[in-house]
Design a protein around this motif. Structure first.
Motif, PDB file in Angstrom:
ATOM      1  N   LYS A   1      18.209 -33.781 -30.597  1.00 19.27           N
ATOM      2  CA  LYS A   1      17.255 -33.361 -31.067  1.00 19.27           C
ATOM      3  C   LYS A   1      15.748 -32.676 -30.131  1.00 19.27           C
ATOM      4  N   ASP A   2      15.405 -33.861 -28.816  1.00 18.23           N
ATOM      5  CA  ASP A   2      14.031 -33.963 -28.136  1.00 18.23           C
ATOM      6  C   ASP A   2      14.360 -33.229 -27.946  1.00 18.23           C
ATOM      7  N   TYR A   3      15.492 -32.222 -27.630  1.00 12.72           N
ATOM      8  CA  TYR A   3      15.042 -31.065 -26.668  1.00 12.72           C
ATOM      9  C   TYR A   3      14.822 -29.392 -27.322  1.00 12.72           C
ATOM     10  N   SER A   4      15.113 -29.698 -28.622  1.00 13.01           N
ATOM     11  CA  SER A   4      14.811 -28.511 -28.903  1.00 13.01           C
ATOM     12  C   SER A   4      14.686 -28.888 -30.889  1.00 13.01           C
ATOM     13  N   LYS A   5      13.515 -27.869 -31.476  1.00 16.29           N
ATOM     14  CA  LYS A   5      13.615 -27.832 -32.870  1.00 16.29           C
ATOM     15  C   LYS A   5      15.090 -27.598 -33.454  1.00 16.29           C
ATOM     16  N   SER A   6      15.143 -26.531 -33.117  1.00 17.12           N
ATOM     17  CA  SER A   6      16.285 -25.912 -33.804  1.00 17.12           C
ATOM     18  C   SER A   6      17.887 -27.176 -33.796  1.00 17.12           C
TER      19      SER A   6
ATOM     20  N   TRP B   1      17.698 -25.917 -42.440  1.00 14.43           N
ATOM     21  CA  TRP B   1      18.741 -25.412 -42.516  1.00 14.43           C
ATOM     22  C   TRP B   1      18.419 -23.931 -41.349  1.00 14.43           C
ATOM     23  N   LYS B   2      17.730 -23.264 -41.681  1.00 10.11           N
ATOM     24  CA  LYS B   2      17.452 -21.581 -41.182  1.00 10.11           C
ATOM     25  C   LYS B   2      17.955 -21.735 -39.716  1.00 10.11           C
ATOM     26  N   ASN B   3      16.856 -22.658 -38.669  1.00  9.07           N
ATOM     27  CA  ASN B   3      16.563 -22.522 -37.548  1.00  9.07           C
ATOM     28  C   ASN B   3      17.607 -23.287 -36.797  1.00  9.07           C
ATOM     29  N   TYR B   4      18.782 -23.924 -37.578  1.00 11.81           N
ATOM     30  CA  TYR B   4      19.533 -24.573 -36.629  1.00 11.81           C
ATOM     31  C   TYR B   4      20.880 -23.506 -36.954  1.00 11.81           C
ATOM     32  N   ALA B   5      20.995 -22.042 -38.604  1.00  6.92           N
ATOM     33  CA  ALA B   5      21.356 -21.555 -38.553  1.00  6.92           C
ATOM     34  C   ALA B   5      21.313 -19.810 -37.265  1.00  6.92           C
ATOM     35  N   ASP B   6      20.331 -20.747 -37.581  1.00  2.00           N
ATOM     36  CA  ASP B   6      19.622 -19.150 -36.389  1.00  2.00           C
ATOM     37  C   ASP B   6      20.213 -19.527 -34.971  1.00  2.00           C
TER      38      ASP B   6
ATOM     39  N   LYS C   1      26.083 -16.594 -31.226  1.00  6.55           N
ATOM     40  CA  LYS C   1      27.440 -15.914 -31.696  1.00  6.55           C
ATOM     41  C   LYS C   1      28.520 -17.329 -32.031  1.00  6.55           C
ATOM     42  N   LEU C   2      27.780 -18.674 -32.242  1.00  9.89           N
ATOM     43  CA  LEU C   2      28.542 -18.749 -33.605  1.00  9.89           C
ATOM     44  C   LEU C   2      28.857 -18.841 -35.112  1.00  9.89           C
ATOM     45  N   LEU C   3      28.440 -17.924 -35.629  1.00 10.57           N
ATOM     46  CA  LEU C   3      28.539 -17.605 -36.278  1.00 10.57           C
ATOM     47  C   LEU C   3      28.671 -15.769 -36.983  1.00 10.57           C
ATOM     48  N   ASP C   4      29.918 -15.253 -37.590  1.00  7.57           N
ATOM     49  CA  ASP C   4      29.569 -13.692 -38.136  1.00  7.57           C
ATOM     50  C   ASP C   4      28.290 -12.688 -38.071  1.00  7.57           C
ATOM     51  N   LYS C   5      27.210 -13.887 -38.699  1.00  7.08           N
ATOM     52  CA  LYS C   5      26.623 -12.953 -40.129  1.00  7.08           C
ATOM     53  C   LYS C   5      25.569 -14.859 -40.476  1.00  7.08           C
TER      54      LYS C   5
END
Length: 349
Positions: free
Chosen positions: A225-230, A315-320, A326-330
């Motif tokens: 978490k210290d390297y990326s808010k996502s 939820w949005k930041n991590y999913a984006d 390309k870890l999610l299909d959509k």
């Protein structure tokens, strides 16, 4: 004892294997067993309703609030007889998604994968507000920053998520992930693996990090978490399924009211809460449980208005982040992946 690979990434891999079996349905057949989601609170005869909650892995301080709620009678006050069970071969997510049990412990990354594949898991509380996981190495390996991963041996499960996270934070530090050697840890625990054939691994500090302190083994810990808010996502979370939410919202409300009391007790009285966990699971190291609880209790709620609250942006930041790699299909429909609606209002149970 417990690595993040065993707790989290292993669960994601297991879930991916059962996605097709779940069929992507928005709801599952109703379970008429008493431990299923039909009916809430006490029965007409005044008896407690039998309910199961399945853990993600072996009992530990991530789960203390559940054990406190059971020990202190909070579930009984809510009309529930709660049994805390360990996951079967398919894992907790599969058990909850298929409606075999109404509640379980999961992870944001796992729920995100599931939702984008049509699996009807829904997160109803964040157990810990901020991600306490990261890459850990004995200090003699000289890993002070992500770039130092170069030329080192990483112990993991071979999940695409692992390499993506490593690549993401290494690039910020001018590092090259292709220069990291990946080794499958298998069933080895962290302490065995770093003495045998790896330099670093991904762990939850609340357990493995605290155990290292107790062993007198100094670690360099790089929290993701210290390297990326996502990467400051919720892990673990409490989940249910869409069928339970729609068919018996009162059951969910009752369960969460009592569970929130349990975690609030653990926040306020970590030493007593640790005793309750140790009493319920005597095979755990009591000193480790106490030290872990003292470290983790202030982090359950942290800077949130109350325990359990989840934010759409997390939820949005991590999913984006996952979708971009390309870890999610959509893309994830974040607003459907979680709800705060069943937490006690105004923080009161």
């Amino acid at each position: 004892m417990f690595s993040l690979q065993k707790w989290g990434l292993g669960a994601v891999c297991c879930l991916l294997l059962i996605l097709t079996a779940c069929g992507g349905q928005s709801s599952a057949p109703q379970d008429t067993n008493a431990s299923g989601p039909s009916g809430s609170g006490s029965t007409a005869s005044g008896k407690l309703k039998d309910v199961k909650v399945v853990l993600d892995w072996t009992p530990n301080t991530n789960h203390t609030g559940l054990y406190v709620a059971k020990d202190q009678g909070y579930y009984e006050e809510a009309g529930l007889n709660v049994e805390i069970v360990q996951p079967g071969e398919g894992g907790a997510d599969q058990m909850v998604a298929s409606n075999a049990v109404p509640f379980g412990i999961s992870y944001q990354e796992s729920v995100t994968q599931a939702r984008t594949q049509g699996v009807p898991l829904v997160s109803i509380a964040a157990v810990i507000q901020h991600n306490t996981s990261g890459f850990a190495a004995p200090v003699d390996r000289g890993i002070k920053s992500p770039k130092d991963f170069e030329g080192k041996k990483y112990g993991g499960w071979g999940s695409p998520v692992e390499e993506a996270v490593m690549k993401s934070i290494m690039e910020l530090d001018g590092g090259d992930v292709s220069k990291v050697q990946n080794i499958n840890m298998g069933d080895a625990d962290y302490f065995t693996a770093v003495k045998r054939d790896i330099d670093f691994a991904w762990i939850f500090y609340a357990w493995t990090g605290i155990e290292a302190e107790q062993r007198g083994e100094q670690l360099d810990m790089l929290y993701v978490k210290d390297y990326s808010k996502s990467l400051d996502y919720y892990t673990p979370v409490i989940v249910t399924n869409e069928a339970t939410l729609s068919s018996d919202p009162e059951l969910v409300k009752a369960f969460m009211s009592a569970t929130a009391k349990g975690y609030q007790y653990a926040i306020d009285q970590p030493e007593k809460a640790a005793e309750m966990l140790s009493k319920a699971v005597p095979e755990l190291d009591k000193e480790l449980v106490l030290a872990s609880q003292q470290w983790l209790s202030p982090r359950y709620q942290d800077d949130a208005a109350q325990w359990g609250v989840q934010k759409a942006e997390v939820w949005k930041n991590y999913a984006d982040w996952m979708y971009e790699r390309k870890l999610l299909d959509k893309p994830l429909e974040a607003e459907k992946a979680f709800t705060n609606d069943f937490l006690p209002q105004d923080g009161k149970s």
